[in-house]
Write an enzyme that holds these catalytic residues in place. Structure first.
Site, mmCIF file in Angstrom:
data_model
loop_
_atom_site.group_PDB
_atom_site.id
_atom_site.type_symbol
_atom_site.label_atom_id
_atom_site.label_comp_id
_atom_site.label_asym_id
_atom_site.label_seq_id
_atom_site.Cartn_x
_atom_site.Cartn_y
_atom_site.Cartn_z
ATOM 1 C CB CYS A 40 -8.554 1.892 -5.758
ATOM 2 S SG CYS A 40 -9.258 0.652 -6.858
ATOM 3 C CB CYS A 48 -11.398 -1.453 -3.334
ATOM 4 S SG CYS A 48 -9.623 -1.178 -3.456
ATOM 5 C CB CYS A 76 -6.105 -1.780 -6.980
ATOM 6 S SG CYS A 76 -6.687 -1.757 -5.273
ATOM 7 C CB CYS A 102 -10.497 -4.217 -5.925
ATOM 8 S SG CYS A 102 -10.066 -2.818 -6.997
ATOM 9 C CB CYS A 154 1.826 6.279 -17.372
ATOM 10 S SG CYS A 154 0.833 7.072 -18.633
HETATM 11 ZN ZN LIG Z 1 -8.907 -1.267 -5.670
#
Ligand SMILES: [Zn+2]
Length: 194
Positions: free
Chosen positions: A110, A113, A159, A162, A182
């Site tokens: 990510c 984070c 995510c 976060c 995707c």
């Molecule tokens: Zn994140």
């Protein structure tokens, strides 16, 4: 007639409240992102994830504090493209993301984070111009939400730590799952494994 200062203060509060209430629906409408129509405020506190070493070795479950920043803090932390994608449900133009066509060994993490999201071993060429995977590295590390921002109802993928918007998942992917995650390349950082 005697003026009552407390009563006057009370009436003043009422007047301010009335003005604020009248303008509030407009404010809420104007800042509400498309995906978040029925989404509660960001969760805070710990979240259980699956963690991975830099060499991709699974480290089992780990408990991390959720990353919750203000809109201004996210804007300062991320590039304009990544900020727009992850915090305002944006979509990058296809074939423009840094990682859309890479096939080397590593973990996609990510951008907000650093949570591990996808293993390069599950990446496939979907022909869409967006990095596509047939499964996340761990179901714990993502959250799926109903997205009604277009006529067609879609499943948005965020995510888990976060709440960054990452992309969408569709059911037209390859074996073994039949799923196509995707993703926006701008929502992820590629961490190569030597
Ligand atoms: Zn994140």
């Amino acid at each position: 007639m005697r003026h009552d200062p407390d009563r006057r203060r009370f009436l003043g509060v009422l007047a301010v409240t009335a003005v604020a209430s009248a303008s509030l629906p407009f404010v809420l409408r104007s800042i509400r992102p498309a995906v978040a129509a029925d989404v509660p405020p960001p969760k805070t506190g710990p979240v259980t994830l699956d963690c991975f070493a830099p060499d991709k070795k699974p480290l089992g479950t780990c408990v991390e504090e959720r990353v919750v920043l203000t809109d201004e803090q996210w804007k300062a932390k991320l590039s304009t493209r990544s900020y727009y994608i992850t915090r305002h449900e944006g979509t990058e133009p296809p074939y423009t993301g840094e990682n859309w066509n890479r096939h080397d060994n590593g973990i996609y993490r990510c951008i907000g984070c650093d949570t591990a999201l996808y293993d390069s071993a599950t990446k496939f060429d979907s022909g869409t111009g967006w990095p596509s995977f047939w499964q996340p590295i761990s179901k714990r590390n993502i959250v799926q939400k109903t997205d009604r921002s277009l006529l067609e109802e879609r499943i948005a993928v965020n995510c888990a730590r976060c709440d960054a918007h990452l992309g969408h998942v569709f059911d037209d992917g390859p074996d073994p799952t039949g799923l196509r995650y995707c993703m926006n390349a701008g929502a992820m950082r590629f961490a190569p494994v030597a």
